[in-house]
Write a protein that holds these residues in place. Sequence first.
Motif, short mmCIF file in Angstrom:
data_model
loop_
_atom_site.label_atom_id
_atom_site.label_comp_id
_atom_site.label_asym_id
_atom_site.label_seq_id
_atom_site.Cartn_x
_atom_site.Cartn_y
_atom_site.Cartn_z
N ARG A 35 -19.12 -56.66 12.68
CA ARG A 35 -17.76 -57.18 13.22
C ARG A 35 -17.55 -58.45 11.92
NH1 ARG A 35 -18.11 -59.83 17.54
NH2 ARG A 35 -16.05 -59.62 18.30
N ALA A 36 -16.18 -58.47 11.32
CA ALA A 36 -15.86 -59.44 10.73
C ALA A 36 -15.17 -60.53 11.66
CB ALA A 36 -14.68 -59.18 9.60
N VAL A 37 -15.81 -61.87 11.42
CA VAL A 37 -15.48 -62.94 12.60
C VAL A 37 -15.05 -64.17 12.06
CG1 VAL A 37 -16.05 -64.18 14.59
CG2 VAL A 37 -16.83 -61.88 14.35
N THR A 38 -13.89 -64.75 12.05
CA THR A 38 -13.64 -65.98 11.63
C THR A 38 -14.19 -67.07 12.38
OG1 THR A 38 -11.72 -65.14 10.32
CG2 THR A 38 -11.84 -67.62 10.59
N VAL A 39 -14.72 -67.99 11.96
CA VAL A 39 -15.78 -68.98 12.74
C VAL A 39 -15.61 -70.47 12.24
CG1 VAL A 39 -17.51 -67.21 13.51
CG2 VAL A 39 -17.97 -68.90 11.48
N PRO A 40 -15.57 -71.29 13.13
CA PRO A 40 -15.52 -72.81 12.54
C PRO A 40 -16.67 -72.99 11.42
CG PRO A 40 -15.22 -72.84 14.96
CD PRO A 40 -15.65 -71.24 14.45
N GLU A 41 -16.33 -73.95 10.47
CA GLU A 41 -17.18 -74.46 9.77
C GLU A 41 -18.37 -75.22 10.39
OE1 GLU A 41 -18.93 -74.37 6.11
OE2 GLU A 41 -16.96 -73.48 6.36
N ARG A 42 -17.96 -76.15 11.27
CA ARG A 42 -18.96 -76.88 11.86
C ARG A 42 -18.67 -76.86 13.44
NH1 ARG A 42 -23.92 -78.19 9.82
NH2 ARG A 42 -23.55 -78.39 7.54
N ALA A 43 -18.76 -75.63 14.47
CA ALA A 43 -18.37 -75.58 15.65
C ALA A 43 -18.78 -76.94 16.45
CB ALA A 43 -18.83 -74.30 16.32
N GLN A 44 -17.87 -77.27 17.32
CA GLN A 44 -18.19 -78.52 18.08
C GLN A 44 -18.55 -78.11 19.53
OE1 GLN A 44 -18.23 -81.61 16.61
NE2 GLN A 44 -17.92 -80.51 14.84
N ARG A 45 -18.13 -77.17 20.08
CA ARG A 45 -18.19 -76.72 21.34
C ARG A 45 -18.53 -75.38 21.53
NH1 ARG A 45 -16.95 -80.20 25.40
NH2 ARG A 45 -16.70 -78.36 26.82
N VAL A 46 -19.92 -75.00 21.87
CA VAL A 46 -20.33 -73.54 21.72
C VAL A 46 -20.84 -73.13 23.03
CG1 VAL A 46 -21.80 -71.97 20.46
CG2 VAL A 46 -21.24 -74.18 19.16
N VAL A 47 -20.61 -71.89 23.38
CA VAL A 47 -20.96 -71.29 24.69
C VAL A 47 -22.15 -70.07 24.36
CG1 VAL A 47 -20.26 -69.79 26.69
CG2 VAL A 47 -18.96 -71.92 25.90
N ALA A 48 -23.20 -70.21 24.93
CA ALA A 48 -24.05 -69.11 24.83
C ALA A 48 -24.31 -68.11 25.74
CB ALA A 48 -25.58 -70.16 24.57
N LEU A 49 -24.20 -67.02 25.49
CA LEU A 49 -24.21 -65.92 26.49
C LEU A 49 -25.36 -64.99 26.69
CD1 LEU A 49 -20.23 -64.72 26.43
CD2 LEU A 49 -21.56 -66.69 27.82
N SER A 50 -26.68 -65.72 25.89
CA SER A 50 -27.75 -64.99 26.29
C SER A 50 -28.99 -66.16 26.09
CB SER A 50 -28.01 -63.98 24.90
OG SER A 50 -28.58 -64.32 24.00
N GLU A 51 -30.05 -65.76 26.69
CA GLU A 51 -31.08 -66.67 26.36
C GLU A 51 -31.51 -66.96 25.19
OE1 GLU A 51 -31.39 -63.37 27.50
OE2 GLU A 51 -32.81 -63.63 29.20
N LEU A 52 -31.44 -66.05 24.42
CA LEU A 52 -31.75 -66.29 23.03
C LEU A 52 -30.90 -67.24 22.10
CD1 LEU A 52 -33.26 -63.31 20.59
CD2 LEU A 52 -32.44 -65.68 19.76
N ASP A 53 -29.63 -66.99 22.56
CA ASP A 53 -28.69 -67.75 21.99
C ASP A 53 -28.78 -69.33 22.47
OD1 ASP A 53 -27.32 -65.66 20.57
OD2 ASP A 53 -26.23 -65.41 22.46
N LEU A 54 -29.24 -69.37 23.77
CA LEU A 54 -29.24 -70.82 24.26
C LEU A 54 -30.56 -71.43 23.54
CD1 LEU A 54 -28.76 -73.17 26.03
CD2 LEU A 54 -30.00 -71.85 27.86
#
Length: 306
Positions: A35-54
Amino acid sequence: MITFSPLLRVALFALMAMCAAPALAQRKIVDAANRAVTVPERAQRVVALSELDLDALLALKIKPAGATKGRGQTAMPRYLGAAANAIPSAGNFAAPVLDLVVGMQPDLILAGGMSDPELLTQLAKIAPTVVTYQPGENWQATFRRIGAVMGKSPEADAFLADYLARADALRKRLGERADTTVSVVRWNPQGPSYMLRDSFASLVLADLKMRRPAAQMQPGAAHSRPLSLEALAAIDADWIFVGTLSTSGPANDALAAARQSPPFRQLGAAQRNQVRAVDGSLWTSPGGPLAALAILADVDKALAAP
């Protein structure tokens, strides 16, 4: 009193969050779901929805604004310890609560392993949402992808280089003791399941060049079907690492009872006193870089010379 549907509530909260959030520099990526996604260059507030992400975020020294709880647990994954204790909960594993996610005001959501298109659409209304891995993907590739999304590729590469160096050093330190077979088992209320060849813990053991029992070399990143006590030979090895997802409950009771049974006591590993209880949420779930280091530590402790 006016009430709103959950979907409308999410849309309204997301609109308010976007209005309040400062503009950030952005870039385009392609995530693990293509999926093409536009993301912040430097994200400040990230939410992790899997244990691997966290796990990956903490390894990169990024404290997320929120995360879902560990698989089969009532809090963050146990092996992460104090580093994760103060992170606000976004809901249970594989079941994020959208209102909680909105309240965390994220500018980026990491949704590893998520495939529900409706849920992904709802999350994307809150903040840019990146599927960081597909089920069964190698954890090192996922960590590199997360590092790239967070603008921390050099840090991710350095961490992996250090991990591989630690694995190599451990194997050399163990010497002949590393040339053993290792069984990895999750105990469920219905009985034991062994982890397949491509599961997370199996990949870490492969980095140590440790061997798995032939019965556990089936391709796949999950685990076998539960076995009966009469089929326990499939979990035998020189060493058995066995755990449950939670620290109490039916699975723990079933494991405690099984360890006293004649079929379990007849296992070669049991007779050699080489069965080790481990954190099942660490050894039998998809893990990340910190989990890999924790497994190295468990192996070191178990096989260390007396």
